[in-house]
Design a protein around this motif. Structure first.
Motif, PDB file in Angstrom:
ATOM      1  N   GLU A  48      -9.644  -3.201  -2.265  1.00 51.29           N
ATOM      2  CA  GLU A  48      -8.770  -3.184  -1.092  1.00 51.29           C
ATOM      3  C   GLU A  48      -7.727  -4.293  -1.185  1.00 51.29           C
ATOM      4  N   GLU A  49      -8.157  -5.477  -1.613  1.00 48.40           N
ATOM      5  CA  GLU A  49      -7.216  -6.586  -1.801  1.00 48.40           C
ATOM      6  C   GLU A  49      -6.174  -6.229  -2.862  1.00 48.40           C
ATOM      7  N   ASP A  50      -6.642  -5.695  -3.981  1.00 44.73           N
ATOM      8  CA  ASP A  50      -5.735  -5.344  -5.079  1.00 44.73           C
ATOM      9  C   ASP A  50      -4.723  -4.280  -4.655  1.00 44.73           C
ATOM     10  N   TYR A  51      -5.180  -3.316  -3.870  1.00 43.43           N
ATOM     11  CA  TYR A  51      -4.279  -2.274  -3.405  1.00 43.43           C
ATOM     12  C   TYR A  51      -3.202  -2.869  -2.494  1.00 43.43           C
ATOM     13  N   PHE A  52      -3.604  -3.759  -1.604  1.00 44.45           N
ATOM     14  CA  PHE A  52      -2.636  -4.409  -0.720  1.00 44.45           C
ATOM     15  C   PHE A  52      -1.625  -5.205  -1.540  1.00 44.45           C
ATOM     16  N   ILE A  53      -2.096  -5.950  -2.519  1.00 45.26           N
ATOM     17  CA  ILE A  53      -1.208  -6.731  -3.379  1.00 45.26           C
ATOM     18  C   ILE A  53      -0.246  -5.811  -4.118  1.00 45.26           C
ATOM     19  N   SER A  54      -0.729  -4.653  -4.570  1.00 48.18           N
ATOM     20  CA  SER A  54       0.140  -3.726  -5.306  1.00 48.18           C
ATOM     21  C   SER A  54       1.279  -3.206  -4.426  1.00 48.18           C
ATOM     22  N   ASN A  55       1.104  -3.212  -3.115  1.00 44.62           N
ATOM     23  CA  ASN A  55       2.185  -2.846  -2.205  1.00 44.62           C
ATOM     24  C   ASN A  55       3.070  -4.037  -1.860  1.00 44.62           C
ATOM     25  N   VAL A  85      12.243  -1.872   0.794  1.00 45.85           N
ATOM     26  CA  VAL A  85      11.679  -2.901   1.669  1.00 45.85           C
ATOM     27  C   VAL A  85      11.088  -2.248   2.923  1.00 45.85           C
ATOM     28  N   LYS A  86      11.819  -1.334   3.535  1.00 45.99           N
ATOM     29  CA  LYS A  86      11.324  -0.656   4.740  1.00 45.99           C
ATOM     30  C   LYS A  86      10.031   0.105   4.451  1.00 45.99           C
ATOM     31  N   GLU A  87      10.017   0.838   3.337  1.00 41.12           N
ATOM     32  CA  GLU A  87       8.834   1.624   2.998  1.00 41.12           C
ATOM     33  C   GLU A  87       7.639   0.737   2.684  1.00 41.12           C
ATOM     34  N   GLN A  88       7.841  -0.324   1.923  1.00 40.49           N
ATOM     35  CA  GLN A  88       6.735  -1.207   1.570  1.00 40.49           C
ATOM     36  C   GLN A  88       6.228  -1.965   2.791  1.00 40.49           C
ATOM     37  N   ARG A  89       7.110  -2.344   3.695  1.00 36.83           N
ATOM     38  CA  ARG A  89       6.670  -2.971   4.947  1.00 36.83           C
ATOM     39  C   ARG A  89       5.808  -2.000   5.745  1.00 36.83           C
ATOM     40  N   ARG A  90       6.263  -0.756   5.807  1.00 35.12           N
ATOM     41  CA  ARG A  90       5.499   0.263   6.534  1.00 35.12           C
ATOM     42  C   ARG A  90       4.112   0.404   5.931  1.00 35.12           C
ATOM     43  N   ARG A  91       4.049   0.498   4.611  1.00 30.69           N
ATOM     44  CA  ARG A  91       2.754   0.642   3.934  1.00 30.69           C
ATOM     45  C   ARG A  91       1.855  -0.562   4.154  1.00 30.69           C
ATOM     46  N   CYS A  92       2.428  -1.758   4.018  1.00 29.68           N
ATOM     47  CA  CYS A  92       1.633  -2.981   4.207  1.00 29.68           C
ATOM     48  C   CYS A  92       1.109  -3.074   5.628  1.00 29.68           C
ATOM     49  N   ASN A  93       1.958  -2.823   6.601  1.00 29.42           N
ATOM     50  CA  ASN A  93       1.523  -2.893   7.995  1.00 29.42           C
ATOM     51  C   ASN A  93       0.475  -1.835   8.321  1.00 29.42           C
ATOM     52  N   LYS A  94       0.657  -0.641   7.791  1.00 30.28           N
ATOM     53  CA  LYS A  94      -0.322   0.427   7.999  1.00 30.28           C
ATOM     54  C   LYS A  94      -1.668   0.040   7.366  1.00 30.28           C
ATOM     55  N   TYR A  95      -1.604  -0.546   6.187  1.00 35.00           N
ATOM     56  CA  TYR A  95      -2.828  -0.936   5.492  1.00 35.00           C
ATOM     57  C   TYR A  95      -3.543  -2.065   6.226  1.00 35.00           C
ATOM     58  N   LEU A  96      -2.772  -3.000   6.795  1.00 35.59           N
ATOM     59  CA  LEU A  96      -3.393  -4.073   7.570  1.00 35.59           C
ATOM     60  C   LEU A  96      -4.018  -3.535   8.850  1.00 35.59           C
ATOM     61  N   GLU A 108      -3.131 -15.823   1.303  1.00 32.93           N
ATOM     62  CA  GLU A 108      -3.652 -15.889  -0.073  1.00 32.93           C
ATOM     63  C   GLU A 108      -3.197 -14.679  -0.893  1.00 32.93           C
ATOM     64  N   LEU A 109      -3.215 -13.513  -0.290  1.00 36.27           N
ATOM     65  CA  LEU A 109      -2.798 -12.300  -0.989  1.00 36.27           C
ATOM     66  C   LEU A 109      -1.305 -12.326  -1.283  1.00 36.27           C
ATOM     67  N   TYR A 110      -0.509 -12.844  -0.351  1.00 33.46           N
ATOM     68  CA  TYR A 110       0.926 -12.976  -0.585  1.00 33.46           C
ATOM     69  C   TYR A 110       1.192 -13.927  -1.749  1.00 33.46           C
ATOM     70  N   GLU A 111       0.446 -15.027  -1.779  1.00 34.36           N
ATOM     71  CA  GLU A 111       0.616 -15.963  -2.890  1.00 34.36           C
ATOM     72  C   GLU A 111       0.301 -15.288  -4.219  1.00 34.36           C
ATOM     73  N   ASP A 112      -0.761 -14.491  -4.245  1.00 31.79           N
ATOM     74  CA  ASP A 112      -1.126 -13.772  -5.471  1.00 31.79           C
ATOM     75  C   ASP A 112      -0.019 -12.810  -5.899  1.00 31.79           C
ATOM     76  N   ALA A 113       0.608 -12.174  -4.939  1.00 31.35           N
ATOM     77  CA  ALA A 113       1.632 -11.176  -5.243  1.00 31.35           C
ATOM     78  C   ALA A 113       2.994 -11.799  -5.542  1.00 31.35           C
ATOM     79  N   PHE A 114       3.229 -13.001  -5.040  1.00 32.68           N
ATOM     80  CA  PHE A 114       4.560 -13.590  -5.125  1.00 32.68           C
ATOM     81  C   PHE A 114       5.039 -13.775  -6.563  1.00 32.68           C
ATOM     82  N   GLU A 115       4.185 -14.278  -7.423  1.00 34.95           N
ATOM     83  CA  GLU A 115       4.623 -14.526  -8.799  1.00 34.95           C
ATOM     84  C   GLU A 115       5.032 -13.230  -9.492  1.00 34.95           C
TER      85      GLU A 115
END
Length: 146
Positions: A48-55, A85-96, A108-115
């Motif tokens: 679940e964490e990995d999927y969120f990061i992938s978005n 950006v709009k689509e990925q925000r929608r997906r991230c918010n829906k997933y949260l 923590e997940l944002y930090e992992d995805a940022f690099e």
């Protein structure tokens, strides 16, 4: 737990999963492979964490592209990047919403995805990743809301 059930995990994961699911339904708890069941349940959470990061990665990448692109690049690509950006925000918010406990790990997940997002943006813009990485601070709550 029978030794054969424990060994089955190493030999045939599919058969092991079916057998342990049946044992759970039959409430034969003493026959379960508890150690491997715990590992598999934990791996579901990691998935679940990995999927969120992938978005998050394309969201971050496209936000950075919008911030660091030249005027010429923006003329060509801005609309597509904004749509992403709009689509990925929608997906991230829906997933949260679907997995609200991930919010406690959001930073923590944002930090992992940022690099990775930074690297993708740098490649897409033909820039040095370090140049983008060092000049931009990222706060999760700034980027999932519209």
């Amino acid at each position: 737990m029978s030794t054969s059930n424990f060994d089955l995990y190493e030999k045939d994961l599919y058969a092991w999963s079916r057998k342990n699911a049946q044992l759970l339904r039959e409430r034969k708890f003493d026959e379960l492979d508890v150690e491997h069941l715990a590992e598999e349940i934990e791996s579901v959470g990691k998935h679940e964490e990995d999927y969120f990061i992938s978005n998050l990665i394309p969201l971050i990448s496209h936000l950075l592209k919008l911030k660091f692109a030249t005027e010429r690049e923006l003329e060509r690509c801005k609309k597509g990047w904004e749509d992403t950006v709009k689509e990925q925000r929608r997906r991230c918010n829906k997933y949260l919403k679907k997995n609200p406990s991930l919010k406690s790990k959001q930073d923590e997940l944002y930090e992992d995805a940022f690099e990775s997002g930074c690297a993708q943006a740098a490649i897409g813009l033909g820039k040095d990743k370090l140049e983008i990485f060092e000049s931009y601070s990222f706060r999760s709550e700034e980027h999932t809301s519209e």
